[in-house]
Design a protein around this motif. Structure first.
Motif, short mmCIF file in Angstrom:
data_model
loop_
_atom_site.label_atom_id
_atom_site.label_comp_id
_atom_site.label_asym_id
_atom_site.label_seq_id
_atom_site.Cartn_x
_atom_site.Cartn_y
_atom_site.Cartn_z
N ALA A 279 -5.50 -8.20 -22.55
CA ALA A 279 -6.03 -6.97 -23.15
C ALA A 279 -5.17 -5.81 -22.67
N TRP A 280 -4.30 -5.30 -23.55
CA TRP A 280 -3.36 -4.25 -23.18
C TRP A 280 -4.04 -2.89 -23.27
N THR A 281 -4.14 -2.22 -22.15
CA THR A 281 -4.77 -0.89 -22.10
C THR A 281 -3.95 0.01 -21.19
N ASN A 282 -4.19 1.31 -21.30
CA ASN A 282 -3.58 2.26 -20.38
C ASN A 282 -4.39 2.23 -19.08
N LEU A 283 -3.71 2.04 -17.97
CA LEU A 283 -4.42 1.92 -16.70
C LEU A 283 -3.62 2.55 -15.57
N ASP A 284 -4.34 2.86 -14.52
CA ASP A 284 -3.76 3.46 -13.31
C ASP A 284 -3.54 2.35 -12.29
N MET A 285 -2.29 2.12 -11.91
CA MET A 285 -2.00 1.04 -10.96
C MET A 285 -2.63 1.30 -9.60
N ASN A 286 -2.87 2.56 -9.25
CA ASN A 286 -3.58 2.83 -7.99
C ASN A 286 -4.98 2.24 -8.03
N ASP A 287 -5.66 2.31 -9.20
CA ASP A 287 -6.98 1.71 -9.33
C ASP A 287 -6.91 0.20 -9.20
N VAL A 288 -5.85 -0.41 -9.76
CA VAL A 288 -5.68 -1.86 -9.65
C VAL A 288 -5.47 -2.25 -8.19
N VAL A 289 -4.70 -1.44 -7.46
CA VAL A 289 -4.48 -1.71 -6.03
C VAL A 289 -5.81 -1.63 -5.28
N ARG A 290 -6.59 -0.60 -5.54
CA ARG A 290 -7.87 -0.44 -4.82
C ARG A 290 -8.82 -1.59 -5.13
N GLU A 291 -8.84 -2.03 -6.39
CA GLU A 291 -9.71 -3.15 -6.76
C GLU A 291 -9.29 -4.43 -6.04
N ALA A 292 -7.99 -4.66 -5.95
CA ALA A 292 -7.50 -5.84 -5.23
C ALA A 292 -7.85 -5.76 -3.75
N LEU A 293 -7.78 -4.57 -3.18
CA LEU A 293 -8.11 -4.41 -1.75
C LEU A 293 -9.59 -4.68 -1.50
N ARG A 294 -10.47 -4.26 -2.43
CA ARG A 294 -11.89 -4.57 -2.27
C ARG A 294 -12.11 -6.06 -2.29
N PHE A 295 -11.36 -6.75 -3.15
CA PHE A 295 -11.49 -8.20 -3.26
C PHE A 295 -11.03 -8.89 -1.97
N MET A 296 -10.03 -8.33 -1.32
CA MET A 296 -9.44 -8.97 -0.13
C MET A 296 -9.95 -8.37 1.18
N GLN A 297 -10.92 -7.48 1.12
CA GLN A 297 -11.34 -6.73 2.31
C GLN A 297 -11.85 -7.64 3.42
N ARG A 298 -12.76 -8.54 3.08
CA ARG A 298 -13.33 -9.41 4.12
C ARG A 298 -12.27 -10.36 4.67
N GLU A 299 -11.40 -10.85 3.79
CA GLU A 299 -10.32 -11.75 4.23
C GLU A 299 -9.45 -11.05 5.28
N SER A 300 -9.14 -9.79 5.04
CA SER A 300 -8.29 -9.06 5.99
C SER A 300 -9.01 -8.83 7.31
N ARG A 301 -10.32 -8.57 7.24
CA ARG A 301 -11.07 -8.38 8.49
C ARG A 301 -11.11 -9.66 9.31
N GLU A 302 -11.37 -10.78 8.65
CA GLU A 302 -11.45 -12.06 9.38
C GLU A 302 -10.11 -12.43 10.00
N LYS A 303 -9.03 -12.09 9.32
CA LYS A 303 -7.70 -12.43 9.85
C LYS A 303 -7.13 -11.34 10.75
N ARG A 304 -7.90 -10.24 10.90
CA ARG A 304 -7.48 -9.10 11.75
C ARG A 304 -6.14 -8.53 11.27
N ILE A 305 -6.05 -8.35 9.98
CA ILE A 305 -4.84 -7.78 9.38
C ILE A 305 -5.17 -6.38 8.87
#
Length: 552
Positions: A390-416
């Motif tokens: 689905a091709w849309t106009n998007l802000d890559m900063n928002d994509v980065v933030r969404e990915a970080l929310r997805f990986m947040q617990r993983e980073s905490r558990e690995k102390r990264i």
């Protein structure tokens, strides 16, 4: 001389291809393809007509010895991606001629130069040296009419027997109408044509095919009489292409190329690479050439490949979700636990006749927790869904933030520690959110695994976003051990991995996603350890039209 954005030109040329996909060899204007060191790779018939040198003399060699000087002034071109100007060239008859050329640099995915393509003029039909360069040595000052006629006949026979389909077209009618529009002050022809579609119809009905060769008749079937009509039949399957061709003509382009669909006279529909070359004064203005290359099989193969890549990426997303099941369960459990706790507290307050404002507060918390849970589920659904992009106009900063929310617990558990340096003025791009989300997830997972494989005390990942003219740029750097020198050229290859439990598809999928968006991806080791993956994404979507841009 001018510096321009990187242009998209045809990819590697296969001279053994039986269907003649090599539009460079078949174009009516002089087109020469060079290797990065200036060695001639392709020399088309129009170049032979223009300079006299046969392809057997030019291909595989640098042309400086033939020219008795620099054939191309590489110092003047420097690092420019596109260069236009006039250069002096020596012909086979020993005479020098000033030639206007346009040179386009071809770059690989890593940004390194892999070659150049030069666009020169269309050889004049009444130039005797184009057919027999030796004749100019002792030629009289006046050109005899009979000689010119014979040479035109030779040129016609050359076109007739060329393996690529050719249409000869008389396009003078819209040219006269263009003059009236310019007198009216029309400068934005695209906007004018959008508001006045009848003008495009006028062009399609008044531009007439005057001749075709055998290959054109073979391509579309039918009889020659069916071809010798207004060009509207060419654009029936892709009507918007007619407006783009008209705009290119009005804007003074030498040629225009794009992929279109065309209906044949025997009921088929073909995908073709369409190239039209417009005459420029003082050339014969009544002669325009259209070339078509059948790319139906190529398009079908590309479609099947895209579907295979999509299935491959979908499987990788499901695999990623499987590996992160504990993180997902924890994310969903938190809002559900809050809903249960707040619901129980509300019931207790109601049973005791407690204040309704306290109950209302608890209900608001329940709603917030439910919305949070719903957001988590939607993210998982987007990752798991197998659907068309689905091709849309998007802000890559928002994509980065969404990915970080997805990986947040993983980073905490690995102390990264994850650091972000996001450009607040980042322009939007046209892309698929799910694919770009997967790109960031894969890069973060790859960095996490690299850090776990290292023995260093520092455990961090940094994400940078920025922009350059026409591009959005991302960089993901980490404190891992970096990449072994013998592996750095292989990391984007499918199923290459140095991990015992790895599948070797993460970075390969990243490269596929970036390629679909018309961008580039590269990886390098950092001084002092660690690695950086750098991604460039174009602001506008790559389409068949932008893959084959008009040549100026």
């Amino acid at each position: 001389m001018r510096k321009a954005a990187t242009a998209t030109v045809p990819g590697p040329i296969d001279h053994n291809e039986p269907h003649g996909f090599d539009i460079i060899d078949q174009a009516t204007q002089s087109i020469i393809a060079y290797e990065a060191d200036g060695t001639v790779r392709t020399w088309n018939p129009a170049s032979t007509l223009l300079y006299g040198w046969p392809a057997s003399t030019a291909v595989g060699h640098r042309l400086d010895p033939l020219a008795l000087r620099d054939w191309i002034d590489w110092d003047e071109i420097g690092d420019q991606d596109e260069w236009s100007g006039t250069t002096s060239r020596r012909r086979m008859d020993g005479l020098f001629m000033d030639v206007p050329i346009r040179l386009i640099r071809r770059s690989g995915a890593d940004g390194k130069t892999i070659g150049f393509v030069e666009f020169g003029p269309v050889p004049a039909l009444d130039d005797r040296s184009l057919v027999d360069p030796d004749a100019t040595r002792d030629a009289p000052t006046e050109v005899q009419p009979g000689a010119v006629a014979r040479e035109r006949g030779v040129f016609k026979r050359l076109l007739e027997h060329m393996p690529v389909p050719l249409w000869q077209v008389d396009a003078r009618s819209p040219g006269h109408a263009f003059e009236a529009l310019r007198d009216q002050g029309v400068t934005d022809i695209e906007a004018y044509l959008a508001e006045h579609p009848k003008f495009v119809e006028f062009a399609c009905n008044t531009v007439v095919v005057t001749d075709v060769n055998r290959a054109a008749i073979t391509l579309l079937g039918g009889t020659e009489a069916q071809f010798l009509n207004p060009v509207r039949y060419i654009f029936e399957a892709t009507p918007n292409a007619a407006a783009r061709v008209t705009a290119a003509h009005y804007n003074g382009k030498c040629n225009h190329a794009e992929e279109i669909r065309i209906n044949t006279f025997d009921g088929r529909t073909l995908d073709v690479l369409f190239l039209i070359t417009f005459p420029q004064p003082p050339e014969d203005m009544k002669t325009t050439f259209i070339t078509m290359i059948d790319i139906t099989d190529q398009i079908r193969a590309e479609t099947e490949l895209r579907q295979l890549q999509a299935d491959f990426a979908h499987a990788a997303r499901i695999s990623t979700l499987g590996e992160m099941v504990a993180t997902i369960a924890h994310e969903v459990k938190q809002p559900l636990t809050a809903i249960v706790a707040n619901g129980g507290a509300s019931m207790r307050w109601l049973s005791r006749g407690g204040a309704l404002d306290r109950v209302a507060d608890r209900i608001e918390r329940i709603i917030e927790s439910a919305e949070h849970a719903n957001e988590i589920i939607l993210r998982i659904q987007r990752m798991a869904a197998n659907r068309e992009p689905a091709w849309t106009n998007l802000d890559m900063n928002d994509v980065v933030r969404e990915a970080l929310r997805f990986m947040q617990r993983e980073s905490r558990e690995k102390r990264i520690r994850i650091g972000t340096h996001l450009d607040p003025d980042l322009p939007t791009i046209n892309g698929d959110r799910v694919q770009l989300h997967q790109l960031l997830i894969n890069l973060l997972v790859n960095s996490f695994q690299a850090i776990d494989a290292g023995a260093g005390d520092e455990r961090w990942v940094d994400i940078h976003s920025g922009c350059s003219p026409g591009w959005v740029e991302l960089a993901v750097t980490d404190s891992g051990p970096g990449i072994a020198a013998e592996h750095i050229d292989k990391v984007f290859k499918g199923f290459f991995t140095t991990k015992e439990t790895g599948m070797g598809i993460g970075l390969a999928i990243c490269q596929s996603i970036v390629g679909k968006h018309g961008g580039s991806i590269a990886i390098e080791n950092l001084d002092g350890g660690g690695a950086a993956v750098r991604v460039k994404l174009p602001l506008s979507r790559v389409t068949p039209q932008t893959r084959w841009p008009s040549q100026v």
